[in-house]
Design a protein around this motif. Structure first.
Motif, PDB file in Angstrom:
ATOM      1  N   SER B 489       1.898 -21.157  27.248  1.00  0.00           N
ATOM      2  CA  SER B 489       3.167 -20.412  27.232  1.00  0.00           C
ATOM      3  C   SER B 489       2.957 -18.995  27.753  1.00  0.00           C
ATOM      4  O   SER B 489       1.981 -18.331  27.399  1.00  0.00           O
ATOM      5  CB  SER B 489       3.718 -20.354  25.809  1.00  0.00           C
ATOM      6  OG  SER B 489       4.727 -19.369  25.736  1.00  0.00           O
ATOM      7  N   ASN B 632       9.443 -10.112  24.412  1.00  0.00           N
ATOM      8  CA  ASN B 632      10.300 -11.308  24.390  1.00  0.00           C
ATOM      9  C   ASN B 632      10.049 -12.091  23.102  1.00  0.00           C
ATOM     10  O   ASN B 632       9.806 -13.303  23.125  1.00  0.00           O
ATOM     11  CB  ASN B 632       9.978 -12.201  25.601  1.00  0.00           C
ATOM     12  CG  ASN B 632      10.267 -11.488  26.910  1.00  0.00           C
ATOM     13  OD1 ASN B 632      11.405 -11.202  27.242  1.00  0.00           O
ATOM     14  ND2 ASN B 632       9.210 -11.166  27.627  1.00  0.00           N
ATOM     15  N   GLN B 634      11.863 -13.092  20.546  1.00  0.00           N
ATOM     16  CA  GLN B 634      12.730 -14.194  20.137  1.00  0.00           C
ATOM     17  C   GLN B 634      12.442 -15.454  20.946  1.00  0.00           C
ATOM     18  O   GLN B 634      12.339 -16.551  20.395  1.00  0.00           O
ATOM     19  CB  GLN B 634      14.204 -13.766  20.271  1.00  0.00           C
ATOM     20  CG  GLN B 634      15.166 -14.575  19.418  1.00  0.00           C
ATOM     21  CD  GLN B 634      14.689 -14.729  17.962  1.00  0.00           C
ATOM     22  OE1 GLN B 634      14.386 -13.740  17.298  1.00  0.00           O
ATOM     23  NE2 GLN B 634      14.602 -15.962  17.480  1.00  0.00           N
ATOM     24  N   GLN B 635      12.269 -15.245  22.262  1.00  0.00           N
ATOM     25  CA  GLN B 635      11.964 -16.402  23.122  1.00  0.00           C
ATOM     26  C   GLN B 635      10.604 -16.989  22.751  1.00  0.00           C
ATOM     27  O   GLN B 635      10.415 -18.202  22.737  1.00  0.00           O
ATOM     28  CB  GLN B 635      11.945 -15.976  24.585  1.00  0.00           C
ATOM     29  CG  GLN B 635      13.354 -15.695  25.122  1.00  0.00           C
ATOM     30  CD  GLN B 635      13.279 -14.799  26.326  1.00  0.00           C
ATOM     31  OE1 GLN B 635      13.016 -13.606  26.208  1.00  0.00           O
ATOM     32  NE2 GLN B 635      13.496 -15.386  27.494  1.00  0.00           N
ATOM     33  N   ILE B 637       9.170 -16.959  19.811  1.00  0.00           N
ATOM     34  CA  ILE B 637       9.273 -17.743  18.559  1.00  0.00           C
ATOM     35  C   ILE B 637       9.848 -19.120  18.857  1.00  0.00           C
ATOM     36  O   ILE B 637       9.322 -20.150  18.402  1.00  0.00           O
ATOM     37  CB  ILE B 637      10.152 -16.983  17.521  1.00  0.00           C
ATOM     38  CG1 ILE B 637       9.464 -15.678  17.092  1.00  0.00           C
ATOM     39  CG2 ILE B 637      10.435 -17.860  16.304  1.00  0.00           C
ATOM     40  CD1 ILE B 637      10.331 -14.724  16.313  1.00  0.00           C
ATOM     41  N   THR B 638      10.914 -19.142  19.636  1.00  0.00           N
ATOM     42  CA  THR B 638      11.563 -20.430  19.952  1.00  0.00           C
ATOM     43  C   THR B 638      10.575 -21.358  20.657  1.00  0.00           C
ATOM     44  O   THR B 638      10.455 -22.541  20.303  1.00  0.00           O
ATOM     45  CB  THR B 638      12.786 -20.169  20.858  1.00  0.00           C
ATOM     46  OG1 THR B 638      13.553 -19.122  20.280  1.00  0.00           O
ATOM     47  CG2 THR B 638      13.643 -21.405  21.018  1.00  0.00           C
ATOM     48  N   GLU B 639       9.871 -20.799  21.634  1.00  0.00           N
ATOM     49  CA  GLU B 639       8.960 -21.649  22.409  1.00  0.00           C
ATOM     50  C   GLU B 639       7.787 -22.141  21.544  1.00  0.00           C
ATOM     51  O   GLU B 639       7.410 -23.307  21.604  1.00  0.00           O
ATOM     52  CB  GLU B 639       8.446 -20.883  23.624  1.00  0.00           C
ATOM     53  CG  GLU B 639       7.709 -21.800  24.575  1.00  0.00           C
ATOM     54  CD  GLU B 639       7.676 -21.269  25.987  1.00  0.00           C
ATOM     55  OE1 GLU B 639       8.739 -20.869  26.484  1.00  0.00           O
ATOM     56  OE2 GLU B 639       6.581 -21.241  26.567  1.00  0.00           O
ATOM     57  N   LYS B 641       7.784 -22.544  18.389  1.00  0.00           N
ATOM     58  CA  LYS B 641       8.303 -23.545  17.446  1.00  0.00           C
ATOM     59  C   LYS B 641       8.391 -24.923  18.128  1.00  0.00           C
ATOM     60  O   LYS B 641       8.015 -25.946  17.537  1.00  0.00           O
ATOM     61  CB  LYS B 641       9.693 -23.113  16.953  1.00  0.00           C
ATOM     62  CG  LYS B 641      10.197 -23.931  15.805  1.00  0.00           C
ATOM     63  CD  LYS B 641      11.540 -23.456  15.323  1.00  0.00           C
ATOM     64  CE  LYS B 641      12.025 -24.388  14.215  1.00  0.00           C
ATOM     65  NZ  LYS B 641      13.374 -24.068  13.799  1.00  0.00           N
ATOM     66  N   ASN B 642       8.858 -24.914  19.376  1.00  0.00           N
ATOM     67  CA  ASN B 642       8.969 -26.183  20.122  1.00  0.00           C
ATOM     68  C   ASN B 642       7.597 -26.803  20.341  1.00  0.00           C
ATOM     69  O   ASN B 642       7.413 -28.005  20.138  1.00  0.00           O
ATOM     70  CB  ASN B 642       9.648 -25.931  21.477  1.00  0.00           C
ATOM     71  CG  ASN B 642      11.127 -25.651  21.284  1.00  0.00           C
ATOM     72  OD1 ASN B 642      11.709 -26.037  20.269  1.00  0.00           O
ATOM     73  ND2 ASN B 642      11.729 -24.962  22.230  1.00  0.00           N
ATOM     74  N   TRP B 644       4.948 -26.295  18.613  1.00  0.00           N
ATOM     75  CA  TRP B 644       4.478 -26.709  17.291  1.00  0.00           C
ATOM     76  C   TRP B 644       5.036 -28.095  16.936  1.00  0.00           C
ATOM     77  O   TRP B 644       4.288 -28.998  16.563  1.00  0.00           O
ATOM     78  CB  TRP B 644       4.919 -25.659  16.266  1.00  0.00           C
ATOM     79  CG  TRP B 644       4.366 -25.853  14.887  1.00  0.00           C
ATOM     80  CD1 TRP B 644       4.883 -26.640  13.906  1.00  0.00           C
ATOM     81  CD2 TRP B 644       3.188 -25.268  14.342  1.00  0.00           C
ATOM     82  NE1 TRP B 644       4.116 -26.564  12.780  1.00  0.00           N
ATOM     83  CE2 TRP B 644       3.051 -25.722  13.016  1.00  0.00           C
ATOM     84  CE3 TRP B 644       2.230 -24.389  14.833  1.00  0.00           C
ATOM     85  CZ2 TRP B 644       2.014 -25.335  12.180  1.00  0.00           C
ATOM     86  CZ3 TRP B 644       1.198 -23.996  14.007  1.00  0.00           C
ATOM     87  CH2 TRP B 644       1.087 -24.470  12.704  1.00  0.00           C
ATOM     88  N   SER B 645       6.341 -28.253  17.079  1.00  0.00           N
ATOM     89  CA  SER B 645       6.988 -29.513  16.687  1.00  0.00           C
ATOM     90  C   SER B 645       6.490 -30.676  17.539  1.00  0.00           C
ATOM     91  O   SER B 645       6.420 -31.813  17.054  1.00  0.00           O
ATOM     92  CB  SER B 645       8.508 -29.420  16.857  1.00  0.00           C
ATOM     93  OG  SER B 645       8.954 -28.212  16.372  1.00  0.00           O
TER      94      SER B 645
END
Lengths: 241, 797
Positions: B489, B632, B634-635, B637-639, B641-642, B644-645
């Motif tokens: 990332s 960045n 917020q972006q 964290i979102t990435e 998290k994705n 991770w999942s």
């Protein structure tokens, strides 16, 4: 004789709510050095307003005022304070002495603002107290002096800076008759020594100690005449002194 | 009579709105501040008070003094301590242990990572009074694999939480039977948990658990018999320790002591490894807050006394007339006291209104749930509040009342009253008032400086933009893949992992180093890290090399130590020295491969300890550390998290390291906020009082001003004259307050291992600020008076 005070069409207007009061209306006059002048008039005649303007405590709304060749009507507040300090010695009806200061300190007060050092101030103040016969009371506070003595301290204070004029506002207003006469005789002596004295009074008897009387009414000079009948200290009293 | 007093008091308020406002408003601010402080203190002191046996419950703590490490107090104890103390000491009625951990709970398709599921003894609900909504508190924790859930936790899995009893839930691949539902743990409990597991679960699996000694990793609470002499019980502990551990010199390293339950929340600032102490607070700050509250009220009281006495002359005539018609001194005295009580009561009403408006803001600032309504919760509270206010009114009213009734009637009626002299008492009060205000300004500056120092001191590692994500076994197993994915990332700048989080003192384990003279035993702090730990955290290597995946021996047999540890070892060649944990055999030790610059792995309250880092993937890590692109966030964290999942099933539960450090200084931050607010209030109140005093002083000297102006004084000279006395008083305040404040602040700073040095310029700044504010306050009147037409003043009688 040279002119010490010269006013030209001076007016003073007060606004009291919606009312406009013309305290003085185009008053023009001149006073020579060494003159002894009384401003007379009933209450509301404008005599106190005129004295305040002449004493540089207040400024005219209109007109010009020259004091000892200085155009004071156009001066700032701080410039006026300097003029008051150097040119004018005030004597008030209520004496206006500082209650917590001794006679000597009260007399020396104008000298502080004139920039004199402490020893010089005390020397000059002592001399002024001597001139009003109060040298032995120099350390007394005003509440330890009689009314007449307080007024004499005030006169000493007025004299200490050797001003161009002595301005007395109802100087006997708070004194009994005998003391009043004492003060008037003191003024007579000062005048005799060449001081210029302007006195405001509503008492005819007191006004007659002056050599010229200007009578005001409704803010106008009603009349301005020489006093041919000057009250003087009786010879026996003068001799007793 | 009372009605008459009331009428006069109301008339006085109406006739003198400015002074009444200053009096009432400053008392109201003082009261509001005190009430808020009272709420804060009550909230802090309410911790653990709901347990009936609170006076008999003690926590076992230790003072550890291992070689090569700083002496420290810890809240931990060994599993064997509780069960054996109850057997050995008749003074111990019972005990319970509390062993908390983050746990993933599953039920059907639902899974939730819970912050704290604690393993506790069956006696837990007998020792502590946590309310039970369902289940039998006597037996709920008896059986192995029993679990109690809090209502909030149960609601996550079951529609009817209370009805969940009897159901099963999965934790660490084992089925647990729900034997009870607990009411949610109160906010004022130092122990917080989402669920309780029976200790028999552990003892069933590990038979010797109750006789396990050596490692300290859980909390033990004892319930002592009434009238137990704590000192004599503590005196028995050394022998107890030798007997059970079999180590004769154990007491050189460990000293047990008992901490009473009410001290756990407020008296544990110096206790480390205190993992289960919710909202731990520095109790000594409560004393500071009480004193500060008292100061504020004192300043407000001073305003009241000063203004009332300074304005006494306005009431001489009234006093004289009342005396002449027969009012006795006592009646006059009572009248003035009544007035001051009435003003205090009005101030109380205003204070409650102020608190109603301001406490929500305060709550947001200091992270509390204080409610001013709690004053009205009990009738006694309301009565106490009223009584305190009446007392305040009386105390502040006594001096002015004496002062005003001490005049001679004859002189009063003549209009003279008492000779007005400079009041030494009034001046002293102004000195006290400004001294306090100045002390608080300086304290605020120092506290803020210290906090800023703590926030901005180079910790020796990078704590910003570090995201911490919880790990379990599954995540550990997939860590290598997860790390590779994360590093792809563009928002991720580095990934590593560790067994413990920075900001806490790491666990101390025995360690040995082979020297020329033999094996040296030492107990540094230890942390299990991943290979890139130094790189991601920016920890500087000063000697040797970093961990490397390419070197197989680096897994478990390579140690990187800090500078303090290296100094402690005093080796000629630190790099290459054979070393290992205490359980390593002397002939199969690892090697010290590097030395890093000392970094603050603990908060700045504590000195840097000796530290050893090891890479031991087999032990597993607790948290992934991900350095993200802060621009960045917020972006990122979102990435993350994705990613991770996609890779692991364990819930994505993250926090940020800088936030964790903020929580370490929460007590200090809150003290700073309170002191800052109080300093602002102190200066506001002092200025209000000063404004009132100057109004009176100038009014009294208006004639003098006129005389001086007539005689030639300039505006500047008049302003200076009127300001001089007040400036002098403020100067005296500065001289008196500075050394006392210096001494108190020095004491406070000594509580930090790393702190700023007090710069005397701060005192000068405080003095100048106080003087400037005071001058600004009085300048309105002094400048106005200096510009006043002297004619008006000379006419003034």
């Amino acid at each position: 004789m040279s002119k010490i005070i010269e006013t030209h069409n001076i007016s003073k207007v007060y606004k009291m709510g919606d009312n406009i009061v013309n305290a003085l209306q185009s008053v023009s006059m001149s006073i020579d050095r060494g003159e002894y002048v009384a401003f007379m008039g009933p209450s509301g005649s404008g005599k106190s307003t005129l004295m305040n303007i002449v004493g540089c405590l207040d400024s005219p709304t209109d007109g010009t005022y020259m004091l000892n060749n200085q155009m004071v009507s156009e001066m700032t507040e701080n410039e006026l304070a300097q003029v008051r300090n150097k040119e004018i010695g005030f004597v008030f009806q209520t004496f206006n002495l500082l209650p917590r200061a001794s006679a000597l300190e009260n007399v020396a007060l104008p000298l502080i603002y004139a920039g004199y050092g402490k020893s010089e101030r005390n020397e000059m103040a002592m001399a002024a107290l001597e001139s009003v016969s109060l040298a032995d009371r120099w350390h007394h506070k005003p509440n330890e002096l009689s009314g007449g003595q307080r007024q004499r301290v005030a006169i000493a204070r007025a004299l200490v800076n050797n001003p161009s004029i002595i301005l007395a506002d109802e100087p006997t207003g708070n004194l009994d008759s005998k003391t009043s006469y004492d003060i008037m005789w003191l003024f007579q002596e000062l005048h005799d020594k060449g001081n210029t004295i302007i006195m405001v009074t509503h008492e005819d008897d007191i006004a007659h100690y002056a050599h010229r009387i200007i009578r005001l009414r409704d803010g106008l000079v009603e009349w301005d005449r020489k006093n041919d009948n000057v009250n003087r200290r009786p010879a026996e009293v003068a001799a007793a002194h | 009579m009372i009605r008459n007093y009331l009428a006069i008091a109301l008339r006085n308020i109406r006739q003198n709105p400015l002074y009444s406002f200053i009096n009432i408003f400053s008392l109201a601010i003082g009261l509001a501040a005190c009430l808020a402080i009272y709420l804060f203190i009550s909230d802090e002191k309410s911790f653990d008070t709901f347990h009936k046996q609170k006076a008999s419950i003690y926590r076992i703590d230790e003072v550890q003094n291992f070689s090569g490490t700083n002496e420290q107090k810890v809240a931990l104890s060994m599993p064997g301590m509780g069960p054996n103390m109850v057997l050995d000491f008749p003074e111990v009625a019972t005990f319970t242990r509390f062993w908390g951990a983050k746990r993933l709970l599953k039920h059907n398709e639902d899974q939730f990572l819970l912050e704290n599921v604690a393993t506790v003894d069956s006696t837990f609900l007998g020792v502590f009074d946590y309310a039970l909504l369902a289940g039998d508190r006597a037996t709920a924790l008896n059986e192995p694999w029993s679990i109690l859930l809090t209502e909030e936790t149960a609601r996550k899995f079951f529609k009817d939480p209370v009805g969940a009893v009897g159901n099963s839930i999965t934790m660490r691949e084992k089925e647990y039977k729900i034997t009870g539902i607990l009411k949610d743990v109160p906010e004022n409990s130092h122990l917080q948990f989402d669920g309780l597991v029976s200790m028999t679960t552990v003892t069933r699996e590990e038979k010797e658990f109750n006789n396990r000694w050596g490692s300290n990793f859980l909390n033990t609470y004892l319930v002592l018999q009434p009238n137990t002499d704590i000192k004599s019980l503590e005196a028995k502990f050394p022998e107890f320790m030798i007997r059970h551990t079999g180590e004769k010199d154990i007491n050189q390293f460990i000293t047990l002591f008992l901490q009473r339950l009410d001290q756990v929340h407020l008296g544990s600032t110096d206790i480390e490894h205190d993992y289960h102490n919710y909202r731990k607070f520095n109790g000594s700050y409560l004393g500071v807050f009480s004193i500060v509250g008292g100061f504020i009220l004192l300043i407000a009281g001073v305003n009241f006394m000063n203004l009332t006495t300074a304005r006494a002359s306005h009431r001489w005539k009234e006093i004289g007339v009342r005396s002449s018609v027969g009012a006795g001194k006592f009646q006059l005295f009572a009248q003035f006291i009544f007035e001051s009580i009435m003003l205090a009561m009005l101030a109380l009403v205003l204070a409650l209104l102020l608190d109603a408006i301001l406490i929500p803001f305060l709550n947001r600032l200091i992270g509390r749930q204080l409610s001013f309504l709690s004053f009205f919760a009990e009738p006694m509270g309301v009565i106490a509040l009223m009584a305190m206010t009446i007392l305040l009114g009386m105390i502040t009213g006594i001096y002015p009342s004496f002062y005003m009734t001490s005049f001679k009637m004859s002189s009063v009626l003549k209009g003279g009253g008492q000779t007005e002299r400079t009041s030494i008492f009034r001046s002293t009060l102004v000195v006290v008032q400004f001294g306090l205000a100045m002390a608080m300004i300086v304290s605020t500056l120092i506290v803020v400086q210290q906090l800023s120092f703590m926030q901005h001191t180079d910790m020796g590692f990078n704590k910003d933009q570090i995201m911490l994500v919880d790990m379990n076994r599954d995540v550990n197993e997939k860590f290598v893949t997860l790390k590779e994915e994360l590093l792809k990332s563009r928002f991720v700048q580095g990934v590593t992992a560790s067994g413990q989080r920075l900001g806490n003192n790491f666990h101390q384990w025995s360690f040995k180093v082979k020297t020329d003279t033999g094996i040296l035993q030492i107990t540094p702090s230890n942390v299990n890290v991943e290979y890139d730990y130094l790189k991601v955290y920016g920890i500087k290597l000063i000697e040797g090399r970093e961990f490397s995946r390419d070197n197989k021996m680096d897994a478990g047999f390579a140690f990187i130590i800090n500078e303090s540890f290296a100094k402690e070892l005093k080796l000629k060649e630190t790099i290459g020295a054979p070393a290992g944990h205490s359980w390593y055999k002397d002939d199969s030790l690892g090697t010290i491969i590097g030395v890093v610059e000392d970094f603050h792995f603990n908060s700045l309250h504590h000195k840097i300890n000796t530290l050893s880092m090891v890479v031991h993937p087999d032990w597993g890590y607790d948290e992934v550390s991900i350095k993200i692109d802060g621009a960045n966030a917020q972006q990122a964290i979102t990435e993350i998290k994705n990613i991770w999942s996609r890779n692991v099933t364990y819930p994505f539960n993250y926090s940020f390291l800088d936030e964790h450090f903020d929580t370490l200084y929460r007590s200090d931050q809150q003290m700073s906020s309170v002191v800052t607010i109080m300093a602002a209030l102190a200066i506001l109140l002092s200025c209000m009082g000063l404004f009132g005093l100057v109004t009176i002083a100038v009014a009294k000297r208006i004639k003098e001003v006129g005389i001086r102006k007539a005689l030639g004084a300039s505006e500047r000279e008049i302003t200076l004259l009127l300001s001089r006395n007040f400036m002098l008083l403020i100067l005296v305040s500065f001289v008196v307050a500075s050394p006392i404040t210096y001494s108190l602040l020095t004491q406070w700073l000594e509580g930090f291992a790393y702190h700023i040095e007090i710069n005397l310029l701060v005192f000068l700044t405080g003095g100048i600020v106080a003087l400037a504010i005071a001058l600004l306050t009085i300048s309105y009147h002094t400048i106005k008076a200096s510009r006043e037409n002297p004619v008006k003043a000379l006419r003034y009688e």
